[in-house]
Scaffold this active site. Structure first.
Site, mmCIF file in Angstrom:
data_model
loop_
_atom_site.group_PDB
_atom_site.id
_atom_site.type_symbol
_atom_site.label_atom_id
_atom_site.label_comp_id
_atom_site.label_asym_id
_atom_site.label_seq_id
_atom_site.Cartn_x
_atom_site.Cartn_y
_atom_site.Cartn_z
ATOM 1 N N GLY A 61 0.847 -1.193 0.000
ATOM 2 C CA GLY A 61 0.000 0.000 0.000
ATOM 3 C C GLY A 61 0.881 1.241 0.000
ATOM 4 O O GLY A 61 1.819 1.336 0.780
ATOM 5 N N SER A 99 1.819 -2.545 4.335
ATOM 6 C CA SER A 99 1.880 -1.078 4.203
ATOM 7 C C SER A 99 3.280 -0.667 3.789
ATOM 8 O O SER A 99 4.256 -1.362 4.096
ATOM 9 C CB SER A 99 1.561 -0.404 5.533
ATOM 10 N N ASP A 100 3.398 0.457 3.091
ATOM 11 C CA ASP A 100 4.729 1.017 2.936
ATOM 12 C C ASP A 100 5.191 1.441 4.334
ATOM 13 O O ASP A 100 4.386 1.559 5.261
ATOM 14 C CB ASP A 100 4.738 2.190 1.946
ATOM 15 N N TRP A 101 6.470 1.646 4.467
ATOM 16 C CA TRP A 101 7.072 1.814 5.796
ATOM 17 C C TRP A 101 6.680 3.164 6.427
ATOM 18 O O TRP A 101 7.278 4.197 6.144
ATOM 19 C CB TRP A 101 8.573 1.671 5.662
ATOM 20 N N GLY A 102 5.629 3.123 7.233
ATOM 21 C CA GLY A 102 5.148 4.363 7.847
ATOM 22 C C GLY A 102 3.942 4.930 7.116
ATOM 23 O O GLY A 102 3.629 6.107 7.271
#
Ligand code: BGC
Length: 734
Positions: free
Chosen positions: A205, A238-241
């Site tokens: 995402g 998820s993308d990181w953060g």
């Protein structure tokens, strides 16, 4: 097609019932920068992931962006996706994927965070080098075999960044406003194919918002489109953060939250979610659904279950991997211009050759952001030239231009700081960025004066001169976009001076995104080389010396100036906040053709040391109730005296469309290898999905009856054959 896979419902439910809420929650968020928690009691392992697209990234400490510093994580450095896309070779995409998957498994990973398949909307996007193309069809056609190649190895691909992640500046908060038709025709098709044709097991995402809502919390994107319409049953990571709100992320089908910090229990899907469940604000069933998706993927990857003993073990750094990388690199090099047959240069009797420009000796594998890797080796163009020519030829090198050091540029650890709001604001400040560029240019001018003079001197002394410049990962980089398309470090001035000193100079650009080439009319020969992996230097030398006949074709339009592009025309630079994709479906060549703008080099362009003749277009169309079939063939002859490869590009246009459509769109292509003098018949088939457009009211792609023009060419502008086909019925498809 991978859609008939077992769904492991019984096994998944049996395990799910035994898991406590704490255990389930521990499975849906990071417990390390690149892993989740294992549930040892039930023999459920941690899910281990790694970047990235150009090879398996080095190991980090569990919770810190500090490299582990071991010597066992050197790997094969693969061509970037831009390079791979320039090959227009589906088989190579499969083999490159296979190398990546086998190395990921060899390094003990379950998920490889690749490929990056976002559409190149603006030439300024910092991560363009990681992406394939401006064209959805070319992206799709190479993405599918690439994912299949990865997943052959019991490793999940993680297709990223879903969706419409088209800029780096303000990437965490930017709201991309895209109309439905554009989304469906341009930004989603490659993802849809990754799901439905390649069966990707995971998907990342994106950071950005899409039409007002962050992608990782966006139910329209993740539930309605991905799950309900496309039938996706893999995991979303998820993308990181990229997760911002607990309840929204819990209720969207987004399964694993990852981030860049080591306070793992504070992640939105960790303790905050547990509290929300206890308070009755979120149902535990949301967690169950996520765990189901993760467990199903684990069964499919043979991480758990009866088949786990048969899981492939992978390997890394094999000679076969390097040979695949060499082939891909060699096919990725694009000959943009070759007047007076300046290239190839015969090595016979060559006494002295000059390589001028820092990219001749610069190493690129260790930069770019999360795509950086610890390459086992990287052959620079200079080393490639020296190893190929051997000791009888003097290969002289001079840097030509000055690059300020990291200290001079004030570099820090970007990933640790990647969620820092102040840094993001800085990156979006046009004036500040311009000022920084100007300072760099002034420094390059001052410190580079002597280098320029040395370059001119050397160019005068040598018969053969190759200038190797372009960009590097200070520019082609995650986290911020370029401020313009100008070659940095005063290179234009250096190139002009070198060309004046020696008009036969061959210009080689090594870069991940388009640059303005104001000297291009003066140069007789120009080669383009995207970051092409550990064998770049060998591949380039082989093309320059004629051992390899170039066959790369541009996967994107190279504009003359940034102002000529749709984003340039909109005045877009590093936009913050809300970015409306005003050009709609007219991205890349679709835009240039609509407004009759002449690019520097058009989409699909790429020359060869031989010439190809196209003739005898044949078309056979038939219509069934459900589908259309148009069989197209033509013959291609290699009319020159060296073997070579040509990519025939098939474009479709509707003669009298009732809605506005691009003048033509790529719908198929075929790469053919021909010996000198050889003739072959190329066949391609078009189905109904080659003729449709997205009808927003019907919520489906629609094909209208009518006449369609079929064009076959060597590039978007070099059309060699055309014909017409009539479609009599109306069709719909998703
Ligand atoms: C990037 C992702 C990458 C992740 C992990 C993020 O900054 O956007 O592409 O996979 O970091 O390193």
């Amino acid at each position: 097609m991978n859609t008939q896979r077992k769904d492991y419902t019984v096994e998944v439910e049996a395990l799910l019932q035994q898991l406590t809420l704490d255990e389930k929650i521990s499975m849906i968020h990071g417990a390390g920068l690149f892993r989740t928690e294992a549930v040892e009691r039930l023999s459920i392992p941690a899910l281990k992931s790694s970047d990235g697209p150009m090879g398996v990234r080095n190991e980090f400490e569990n919770g810190k962006w500090i490299p582990a510093g071991t010597t066992d994580d050197f790997v094969t450095y693969l061509p970037s996706n831009s390079a791979l896309a320039s090959t227009w070779n589906r088989d190579l995409a499969y083999w490159a994927g296979n190398v990546l998957g086998e190395e990921a498994r060899g390094r003990g990973k379950d998920v490889i965070l690749a490929p990056g398949i976002n559409i190149k909307r603006s030439p300024l996007c910092g991560r363009n080098f990681e992406y394939m193309s401006e064209d959805p069809k070319l992206t799709e056609e190479l993405t599918v075999p690439l994912i299949e190649g990865i997943q052959e190895n019991d490793v999940a691909a993680c297709v990223k960044h879903f969706a419409a992640n088209a800029q780096e500046t303000d990437r965490l908060m930017v709201d991309t406003i895209i109309d439905e038709r554009t989304l469906r025709e341009i930004y989603l098709p490659a993802f849809q194919a990754a799901v439905q044709k390649a069966g990707t097991l995971s998907l990342m995402g994106a950071y950005n918002k899409l039409n007002g809502i962050h992608c990782c919390e966006n139910r329209n994107l993740l539930q309605t489109i991905l799950k309900d319409e496309w039938g996706y049953d893999g995991t979303v990571i998820s993308d990181w953060g990229a997760v911002h709100k607990t309840k929204e992320a819990a209720e969207a089908p987004m399964d694993v939250e990852m981030s860049v910090f080591d306070n793992f229990d504070d992640y939105k899907l960790a303790n905050p979610l547990k509290e929300a469940i206890k308070a009755g604000e979120v149902s535990e069933e949301c967690v169950n659904d996520k765990v189901r998706n993760i467990l199903r993927m684990m069964f499919r990857l043979k991480m758990i279950g009866e088949e786990s003993e048969n899981r492939k073990s992978g390997t890394y750094n094999t000679p076969e991997h390097r040979s695949t990388v060499y082939k891909a690199a060699a096919e990725s090099v694009i000959l943009l211009k070759n007047e007076e047959n300046r290239l190839p240069i015969s090595p016979k009797g060559l006494k002295k050759i000059a390589l001028i420009g820092r990219n001749a000796e610069m190493i690129h594998s260790n930069g770019g952001g999360s795509a950086e890797i610890k390459a086992l080796y990287e052959i620079s163009p200079l080393m490639g030239m020296k190893t190929r020519l051997g000791g009888n030829t003097q290969v002289k090198y001079t840097p030509g231009y000055f690059i300020p050091s990291k200290e001079e540029q004030g570099e820090e650890n970007w990933q640790q700081d990647s969620l820092d709001v102040d840094k993001m604001l800085e990156a979006g400040d046009r004036e500040l960025q311009k000022k920084k560029e100007e300072e760099k240019l002034a420094l390059s001018r001052k410190k580079g004066q002597q280098l320029l003079e040395e370059a001119v001197q050397l160019a005068k002394e040598c018969d053969e001169v190759i200038f190797v410049g372009g960009l590097n990962h200070d520019y082609d980089v995650e986290g911020h976009d370029r401020s313009d398309m100008v070659l940095p470090y005063n290179q234009n001035e250096v190139i002009e001076a070198v060309l004046e000193a020696n008009p036969n100079t061959v210009i080689v650009m090594v870069a991940g995104s388009a640059v303005e080439m104001p000297w291009r009319d003066k140069a007789k020969a120009i080669l383009w080389c995207y970051y092409a992996g550990m064998e770049t230097g060998h591949a380039l030398a082989d093309v320059i010396l004629g051992k390899v006949n170039p066959s790369g074709k541009l996967p994107e339009t190279f504009p003359v100036t940034y102002a000529d592009t749709p984003t340039g025309e909109n005045g877009e630079f590093a936009l913050m906040g809300r970015v409306e994709f005003k050009e709609g479906i007219f991205v890349g060549y679709r835009y240039f053709e609509k407004y009759q703008k002449k690019p520097a080099y058009c989409f699909g362009h790429g020359l060869s040391y031989t010439a190809f003749e196209y003739e005898d277009l044949q078309m056979l169309s038939s219509e069934e109730e459900e589908d259309i079939s148009v069989k197209i063939s033509c013959s291609v002859t290699n009319a020159g005296d060296v073997a070579g490869a040509e990519t025939l590009q098939l474009y479709v246009s509707e003669k009298m469309p009732c809605v506005e459509k691009p003048l033509k769109e790529l719908k198929n292509f075929r790469k053919i290898f021909l010996e000198a003098g050889e003739k072959q018949t190329a066949e391609m088939v078009l189905r109904k999905d080659a003729f449709g457009y997205y009808d927003v009211d019907k919520k489906a792609f629609r094909v209208n009856p009518g006449t369609y023009i079929i064009s076959i060419g060597a590039s978007a502008q070099d059309i060699r054959l055309t014909g017409e086909v009539t479609i009599t019925k109306e069709y719909f498809y998703q």
